[in-house]
Design a protein around this motif. Sequence first.
Motif, PDB file in Angstrom:
ATOM      1  N   PRO A   1       0.835  -1.210   0.000  1.00 16.84           N
ATOM      2  CA  PRO A   1       0.000   0.000   0.000  1.00 16.84           C
ATOM      3  C   PRO A   1       0.866   1.255   0.000  1.00 16.84           C
ATOM      4  N   PRO A   2       0.408   2.330  -0.629  1.00 18.20           N
ATOM      5  CA  PRO A   2       1.246   3.515  -0.836  1.00 18.20           C
ATOM      6  C   PRO A   2       1.124   4.563   0.267  1.00 18.20           C
ATOM      7  N   ASP A   3       2.190   5.359   0.388  1.00 12.47           N
ATOM      8  CA  ASP A   3       2.175   6.560   1.237  1.00 12.47           C
ATOM      9  C   ASP A   3       1.968   7.816   0.393  1.00 12.47           C
ATOM     10  N   VAL A   4       2.593   7.837  -0.785  1.00 14.99           N
ATOM     11  CA  VAL A   4       2.547   8.998  -1.679  1.00 14.99           C
ATOM     12  C   VAL A   4       2.222   8.501  -3.086  1.00 14.99           C
ATOM     13  N   VAL A   5       1.350   9.243  -3.783  1.00 14.08           N
ATOM     14  CA  VAL A   5       0.891   8.802  -5.100  1.00 14.08           C
ATOM     15  C   VAL A   5       0.914   9.960  -6.085  1.00 14.08           C
ATOM     16  N   LYS A   6       1.350   9.668  -7.310  1.00 17.69           N
ATOM     17  CA  LYS A   6       1.217  10.608  -8.425  1.00 17.69           C
ATOM     18  C   LYS A   6       0.408   9.921  -9.514  1.00 17.69           C
ATOM     19  N   ILE A   7      -0.576  10.639 -10.092  1.00 11.62           N
ATOM     20  CA  ILE A   7      -1.442  10.079 -11.122  1.00 11.62           C
ATOM     21  C   ILE A   7      -1.443  11.001 -12.344  1.00 11.62           C
ATOM     22  N   ASP A   8      -1.196  10.422 -13.510  1.00 13.36           N
ATOM     23  CA  ASP A   8      -1.302  11.150 -14.784  1.00 13.36           C
ATOM     24  C   ASP A   8      -1.789  10.150 -15.820  1.00 13.36           C
ATOM     25  N   VAL A   9      -3.104  10.120 -16.045  1.00 14.94           N
ATOM     26  CA  VAL A   9      -3.683   9.036 -16.839  1.00 14.94           C
ATOM     27  C   VAL A   9      -4.639   9.531 -17.920  1.00 14.94           C
ATOM     28  N   GLU A  10      -4.435  10.732 -18.421  1.00 19.60           N
ATOM     29  CA  GLU A  10      -5.132  11.220 -19.608  1.00 19.60           C
ATOM     30  C   GLU A  10      -6.654  11.106 -19.504  1.00 19.60           C
ATOM     31  N   GLY A  11      -7.211  11.614 -18.409  1.00 28.95           N
ATOM     32  CA  GLY A  11      -8.666  11.686 -18.271  1.00 28.95           C
ATOM     33  C   GLY A  11      -9.291  10.626 -17.405  1.00 28.95           C
ATOM     34  N   ALA A  12      -8.567   9.544 -17.111  1.00 34.35           N
ATOM     35  CA  ALA A  12      -9.127   8.442 -16.318  1.00 34.35           C
ATOM     36  C   ALA A  12      -8.837   8.599 -14.826  1.00 34.35           C
TER      37      ALA A  12
END
Length: 255
Positions: A180-191
Amino acid sequence: MIDIQRAVNAFRFYLRRAHFRVHAIYDPSTEIVLPNGASAMFNTSSGIERWRVETLVGEEETIVKFLDHIQPSDVVYDIGANIGMYACFVATQLDSKDGHLVAVEPHPSNVQRLEENLRNNATCDFSVLEYALGDEEGEVRLVDEGDLPGVGTHQINRSGDIKVEQRRVDSLVSDSEIPPPDVVKIDVEGAEARVLEGFGDVLDTVRVLFCEIHPEMMEDFGDDPESLESVLTDAGFSTINRLERGGEYHIIARR
C-alpha cells in the motif's frame, strides 16, 4: 507580417526538433538536475524522448514539489510513469532498505525504457507494472499515438489499437503484488477518477496525492474535476491545492 512571423516560428520549431533528433542519436544519455539538486540519468533514442526529459514537459516545479513530500522510507506510486520523468528522481530519494517505488505504465515502448532508466537511477527497490489502472478489471484498449518511447498522450478508448490489462489498485494490494502507498502521483489522460475509485480502502493509506487533471479528457469518461475533488475530500484529504499548467493543472491533496 503575420506570415513572416509564422514562417519564423515554423523554422524555430523544426530547428529545435532537429536538435533533439541529432542529440538523441549521438548523445543517448542525458543527465537532468533539478533546482533542488536531485538528478537523474535518462537514455534516449528519439527526438520525442530527448524533448521530454530536457523540458520535463513544463513540470519541473511540480516534480520538485512532489519530491518535497517524499520521505526516504515511503512507498511511492507513479501511475502513468511514461519513461520515468517523475519515477527516476523519486528512485534516487528513497531508502535502499525501506523505500519502494511502484511505477505503472501501460504503453509497451514506454515500459521498456522506464525499466532501463530506473535500473540506471534507483537506489531503492522498485516494481514496474505494465497495466492500465481503473475501477474495473479486465482487458481495455489503449489509443496508440506512436511506438516510440516518450509518447505521452495515449488514452484508454474502445477504438484503441493496443490491448492492455486493467487492474484495480486494491486488488493488486490484496494480491500482494504491491505494498500500500504513502505517496501517489497520477497522470492518466482523463481516467483520473476511475483510477481513484479503483483504490477502494487503500486510499486511506495515502498521505499525499498529486494528480494531473485533464478536464476535457475526463468528459470522455463521464467524469469532471469537481467530483474528483469531492472524492478526495470525502476520503479525508483536508488540503487540496492547484498548480496551474495551461488548460490542465495538478492538484496536491494532503491529509
